[in-house]
Design an enzyme around this catalytic site. Structure first.
Site, PDB file in Angstrom:
ATOM      1  N   GLY A  73      59.080  62.939  36.215  1.00 19.09           N
ATOM      2  CA  GLY A  73      58.196  63.794  37.007  1.00 19.09           C
ATOM      3  C   GLY A  73      57.159  64.434  36.102  1.00 19.09           C
ATOM      4  CB  CYS A 100      61.606  60.811  31.769  1.00 23.45           C
ATOM      5  SG  CYS A 100      60.230  61.472  30.835  1.00 23.45           S
ATOM      6  CE1 TYR A 101      60.685  68.471  35.412  1.00 24.36           C
ATOM      7  CE2 TYR A 101      62.116  67.543  37.115  1.00 24.36           C
ATOM      8  CZ  TYR A 101      61.415  68.618  36.592  1.00 24.36           C
ATOM      9  OH  TYR A 101      61.445  69.825  37.224  1.00 24.36           O
ATOM     10  CG  HIS A 187      59.920  55.959  31.872  1.00 25.21           C
ATOM     11  ND1 HIS A 187      60.134  56.525  33.104  1.00 25.21           N
ATOM     12  CD2 HIS A 187      59.266  56.880  31.130  1.00 25.21           C
ATOM     13  CE1 HIS A 187      59.621  57.738  33.121  1.00 25.21           C
ATOM     14  NE2 HIS A 187      59.089  57.986  31.946  1.00 25.21           N
ATOM     15  CD  GLU A 189      61.570  53.750  34.963  1.00 23.31           C
ATOM     16  OE1 GLU A 189      62.609  53.773  34.275  1.00 23.31           O
ATOM     17  OE2 GLU A 189      60.809  54.719  35.061  1.00 23.31           O
ATOM     18  CB  SER A 241      47.620  39.219  60.356  1.00 20.06           C
ATOM     19  OG  SER A 241      48.492  39.164  59.239  1.00 20.06           O
ATOM     20  N   GLY A 242      48.814  36.108  59.980  1.00 20.60           N
ATOM     21  CA  GLY A 242      48.801  34.986  59.046  1.00 20.60           C
ATOM     22  C   GLY A 242      49.230  35.406  57.648  1.00 20.60           C
ATOM     23  N   GLY A 243      49.376  36.716  57.424  1.00 20.98           N
ATOM     24  CA  GLY A 243      49.852  37.202  56.133  1.00 20.98           C
ATOM     25  C   GLY A 243      51.359  37.043  56.039  1.00 20.98           C
ATOM     26  CG  ASP A 245      53.821  42.141  54.972  1.00 21.59           C
ATOM     27  OD1 ASP A 245      54.374  41.510  54.054  1.00 21.59           O
ATOM     28  OD2 ASP A 245      53.110  43.135  54.780  1.00 21.59           O
ATOM     29  CB  SER A 246      52.370  39.458  60.710  1.00 23.94           C
ATOM     30  OG  SER A 246      51.449  38.489  60.310  1.00 23.94           O
ATOM     31  CE  LYS A 393      52.926  41.594  50.724  1.00 24.06           C
ATOM     32  NZ  LYS A 393      52.222  42.033  51.939  1.00 24.06           N
TER      33      LYS A 393
END
Ligand code: XMP
Length: 538
Positions: A73, A100-101, A187, A189, A241-243, A245-246, A393
């Site tokens: 943070g 960290c924080y 970190h 990650e 939409s063709g992406g 996700d959809s 994603k």
């Protein structure tokens, strides 16, 4: 809408069979990396959620909580009003890893001392392991870790020991083995941290005793059950939409409820060359998922006549989309549900989002900007089906692949909802759309041919307004439009850099565009990063 609550209390679509799923909670103290930690944990096939540091302990207790990670943070723990977790957290009996924080907070709350470091550490630092048991198993001494801190733990709380140090930081990793409390100043990650994943795996598997059960297949199984339970015998409408996700959503819903799903594709006329035809053909012929195709090209282009202001363009496109969507859904409806490709980053509850700490519900619900169906009129209210709302994603891509979505969609670069209309600076006309489509196709073809498609976040062309630049073709001076090439690399679209692609690729693209696209006589390269620039031009 009926909403139930996910393991850690965020609202989610009803009927979650996934309740009780073993979970690692990331308590977010405002770090830019909280989401990344969650993604990394999920890479170990253990489910993880980001929640506000203000989340009441009772809510954490109700979940099948296996461990807690306190994020980094921007504050100092000794600042007035610095965010802190409820001290009752230390009585939960679950393992805690402070990053960290988070580590400094742990040290401070448990009786240690945190001070401003005589020398801060930013960037890479070598980590020297003093105790290679549990947390640092398989993390080599001398590994380079990513640091970003101005404060340091000076005195350890009772019961703690040092696991590792760096040249500047004596307490770079600490532990209270018996209580399973761990802290790291670096970190683990971020990709630059060597052995960071090994450390996180140690934490989730050995310390929190989680098993790698959060897999694509488990998700799909759970999602199918959830969808069937939520939808019953009713009908669902999905705006395709063709992406990725959809499209993934369409596959998942079709598998769950078959022809009770209607996919509607509104062709605004702003897609890339041949894409609308290709999309409908793929879905109908190859996947046998019927698509209700709406050719609204004339309506959209007419709406944009004479409009040059970018915001006005977006507004008109959004408005028109809602109108067409409304008319068509009434015409072919009625539908009870609307499916939306909302993803986890759209709903994530973090330190700076507006979340009611008691109910855990977001106060202002963010609706996907893409099609902005949140703007539907009151007489057209649907219940939402959002089966992807727990996914990042990259997880959506895996689900899409597992369901049989072809690579060309799974790997497709992001494409904005308003499409080519916001890549034509100035008025959008049919003629200018055709020019941009042809130039854009060449960019795509050449980027594909170069093998760089997957390494770029986006690669596209932008058409500048009719500022005509002079050129010569044959013996004649020509006046035509310039095209801008925008090739960027990015992790998430929030920040981006221009891609340093080989000159030969730029050369081929530029040559082909000026030779093959009538109306363009100059190609320029956009070398602006984001920030301060944006990826799109409007
Ligand atoms: P900017 O231009 O803000 O874009 O740097 C960041 C990412 O978002 C995409 N983008 C959009 N996506 N609807 C979308 O679905 C939109 O209106 C929109 N505007 C920008 C952009 O392509 C980039 O990936």
């Amino acid at each position: 809408m009926v909403a139930s609550v996910s393991p850690l209390g965020q609202t989610k679509a009803p009927a979650g069979t996934g309740e009780g799923r073993p979970t690692i909670a990331i308590l977010d103290f405002g770090s830019q990396y909280s989401e990344l930690i969650a993604r990394r944990i999920r890479e170990t096939q253990v489910y993880s959620e980001v929640v506000s540091y203000r989340t009441p302990i009772e809510r954490l207790q109700t979940a099948n909580l296996k461990g807690i990670i306190l994020s980094g943070g921007p504050n100092s723990v000794y600042d007035e009003g610095a965010p802190a977790c409820d001290p009752a957290l230390w009585d939960l009996g679950v393992p805690v890893l402070g990053v960290c924080y988070g580590m400094q907070l742990m040290a401070q709350q448990l009786g240690g001392q945190v001070v401003r470091a005589s020398r801060g550490e930013y960037g890479r630092a070598e980590l020297w392991v003093d105790d290679p048991t549990d947390l640092l198993t398989n993390v080599e001494s001398g590994s380079v870790m990513w640091m970003s801190h101005g404060d340091a733990v000076e005195a350890l709380p009772p019961g703690f020991g040092v696991l590792a140090h760096t040249t500047n930081t004596p307490c770079a990793a600490i532990a209270h083995h018996q209580n399973r409390w761990y802290g790291v100043q670096f970190h683990p990650e971020v990709v630059h941290s060597q052995g960071g994943m090994a450390l996180l795996r140690n934490f989730v598997y050995h310390i929190c005793q989680c098993e790698p059960k959060w897999t694509t297949n488990t998700f799909i199984e759970e999602a199918l059950t959830d969808i069937r339970q939520q939808v019953g015998e009713k009908r669902v409408l999905l705006a395709l939409s063709g992406g990725v996700d959809s499209s993934t959503l369409a596959f998942l819903l079709h598998k769950a409820i078959g022809d009770r799903l209607t996919c509607m594709f509104i062709d605004q006329g702003f897609m890339r060359k041949l894409e609308p035809e290709r999309l409908v053909k793929l879905f109908e012929e190859q996947f046998h998922i019927p698509v209700h195709y709406v050719n609204a090209r004339d309506r959209f282009i007419d709406r944009l006549a004479g409009v040059t202001d970018p915001e006005e363009k977006r507004k008109r496109i959004g408005y028109e989309f809602i109108r067409v969507f409304e008319e068509e859904s009434i015409r072919i409806g009625p539908f009870d549900f609307l499916a939306q490709g909302t993803l986890y980053p759209d709903v994530i509850e973090s330190a700076d989002t507006n979340v009611d700490p008691v109910t855990g519900k977001r106060v202002a619900v963010k609706i996907k900007s893409h099609h902005n169906v949140g703007g539907l009129p009151p007489n057209l209210r649907f219940e939402l089906v959002e089966p992807l709302r727990k996914l990042f994603k990259d997880e959506v891509r895996k689900v899409g692949s597992a369901l049989g979505l072809p690579d060309e969609i799974v790997r497709r670069q992001p494409f904005p909802g308003p499409g080519l209309a916001i890549r034509i600076i100035g008025e959008v006309t049919r003629e200018r759309l055709n020019i941009l489509r042809d130039a854009d196709l060449i960019v795509r073809q050449e980027v594909n041919r170069s093998g760089l498609y997957d390494s770029l976040w986006q690669a596209f062309a932008v058409l500048l307004p009719t500022v005509r630049t002079v050129g010569v073709m044959g013996d004649q001076r020509t006046y035509a439009c310039p095209v801008v090439l925008r090739l960027v690399t990015s992790e998430d679209g929030m920040t981006a850099d221009w891609a340093k692609v080989p000159y030969t690729l730029l050369d081929t693209i530029a040559n082909r565009i000026v030779n093959e696209v009538a109306g363009v006589n100059r190609v320029v390269l956009d070398i602006t990063s984001k920030p301060p620039g944006t990826i799109e031009w409007e």
